[in-house]
Design a protein around this motif. Sequence first.
Motif, short mmCIF file in Angstrom:
data_model
loop_
_atom_site.label_atom_id
_atom_site.label_comp_id
_atom_site.label_asym_id
_atom_site.label_seq_id
_atom_site.Cartn_x
_atom_site.Cartn_y
_atom_site.Cartn_z
N ALA A 71 28.23 5.05 -4.69
CA ALA A 71 27.52 6.28 -4.32
C ALA A 71 26.29 6.01 -3.48
O ALA A 71 25.68 6.94 -2.96
N MET A 72 25.92 4.73 -3.34
CA MET A 72 24.79 4.36 -2.50
C MET A 72 25.26 3.90 -1.13
O MET A 72 24.56 3.16 -0.43
N SER A 73 26.45 4.33 -0.72
CA SER A 73 26.98 4.02 0.61
C SER A 73 26.10 4.66 1.68
O SER A 73 25.54 5.74 1.49
N GLY A 74 26.01 3.96 2.80
CA GLY A 74 25.29 4.52 3.95
C GLY A 74 23.80 4.34 3.92
O GLY A 74 23.12 4.68 4.90
N ILE A 75 23.24 3.81 2.84
CA ILE A 75 21.80 3.57 2.80
C ILE A 75 21.49 2.38 3.71
O ILE A 75 22.08 1.31 3.55
N PRO A 76 20.60 2.55 4.69
CA PRO A 76 20.31 1.44 5.61
C PRO A 76 19.42 0.40 4.94
O PRO A 76 18.85 0.63 3.87
N GLY A 77 19.32 -0.75 5.57
CA GLY A 77 18.42 -1.78 5.06
C GLY A 77 19.17 -2.94 4.43
O GLY A 77 20.39 -3.06 4.54
N THR A 78 18.40 -3.80 3.77
CA THR A 78 18.94 -5.03 3.21
C THR A 78 18.93 -4.99 1.69
O THR A 78 18.25 -4.19 1.06
N PRO A 133 -2.86 -12.65 6.77
CA PRO A 133 -2.16 -11.42 6.42
C PRO A 133 -0.67 -11.59 6.71
O PRO A 133 -0.28 -12.29 7.66
N TRP A 134 0.17 -10.93 5.94
CA TRP A 134 1.60 -11.13 6.09
C TRP A 134 2.37 -9.94 5.54
O TRP A 134 1.87 -9.18 4.74
N PHE A 135 3.58 -9.79 5.99
CA PHE A 135 4.57 -8.98 5.27
C PHE A 135 5.96 -9.42 5.70
O PHE A 135 6.12 -10.06 6.75
N VAL A 136 6.93 -9.13 4.86
CA VAL A 136 8.31 -9.50 5.17
C VAL A 136 9.03 -8.27 5.72
O VAL A 136 8.73 -7.13 5.36
N LEU A 137 10.00 -8.53 6.57
CA LEU A 137 10.76 -7.45 7.21
C LEU A 137 12.24 -7.71 7.02
O LEU A 137 12.74 -8.78 7.37
N GLY A 138 12.93 -6.72 6.44
CA GLY A 138 14.38 -6.81 6.31
C GLY A 138 15.03 -5.96 7.37
O GLY A 138 14.97 -6.23 8.55
#
Length: 378
Positions: free
Chosen positions: A113-120, A46-51
């Motif tokens: 306009a997508m400023s401030g969205i967290p993540g990768t 089992p696996w998943f990726v994390l950003g």
Amino acid sequence: MAEIAPLPLSGLTTLRVGAAPARMIDARTRDELVAALREVWADGDPWFVLGGGSNLLAGDEPFPGTVIRILTSGFEEVGGAPEGFLRLRVEAGHNWDELVAWTVARGLSGIEAMSGIPGTVGAAPIQNVGAYGQEIVQTLVEVELIDELTGEVSVVPAAELGLGPRTSVLKHHYGSVPERSAVVLSLTLQLARVGHDARPVADARLRSALGLEPDVEVSVSWIRDTVLSIRAGKGMVLDDPDPDTHSAGSFFNNPIVTAEVARSLPEGCPRWPLAPQVDAVSVIPLAAYDGRVPRPATQESLVKVSAAWLIEHAGLPKGFALPRSRASLSTKHTLALTNRGGATAGEIAELARFVQSRVAADFGLVLMPEPVLVGVEL
């Protein structure tokens, strides 16, 4: 790649919940990421990726497999852009808002306009990330993917990703599997060279979101600053001392319903008609052609309605919490479920189920979670 002592996911996700998995691998380069994925897939674990961990609700029990942290970064200009535009190829692990800030500082338009969205960056095409009238589908040229089925790396045009409202063929929707099991290695964006001067905002949705009249001119930096201010007021910009930001952003998707269902909702419920999907290609056998071309077939009109409005009008105000729970709705935005300090994944899930039940009872709509749920059931 480097296998490390597994870290608790509570320290790696913005909801701040989740146990340490059985195994964890850090991939800091594209080659390390490819090698790690191929190894895990070959073993059948089992696996998943994390950003950035900003769209994940991980369970309180250890994940019985491998978590691969995507820590790649960097971007470069690539060819192929028409006059007046620039193309950037960006590594999947690059911080999204740092990329937005860089483009705005250089007078590039398309993602401000997508400023401030967290993540990768790699997460952006998976759910066609968007805000305030902009979506990644408007600037995405292609993605570089590695497919689980074959282990092969390929470059896939954006048109083949099924990008729609917070969805794509790559997204793991709650209760289902992705249409295509693959991991984003990099993506290419095409941005307009607009400079730093004020100019009209052509997109009506963006003007409406920012409260701009059609003849008002603003710069890309003004748009970024304004969006960051709006998001901060809703607790949607990460700020460690503010528990309203300890969330996965909007926890529920805005429901997309037929026009008939939308008409059955109270008049005050905000709604946004979606453009009908038209069959652009009609093939008529020559033997059957009588000189007339039939009208294009269209699907039933669909309407997006406000999940936040449904929650609040189901009697769940900002800041609502169940008795003795350390999870609550944000005090700034009813669509965010927050960890007020020490909450478990079970408490977040309990609140989510309660919200779902109240909205379903009052309006007959089942809200579906936007984050990926691992080891958690609603």
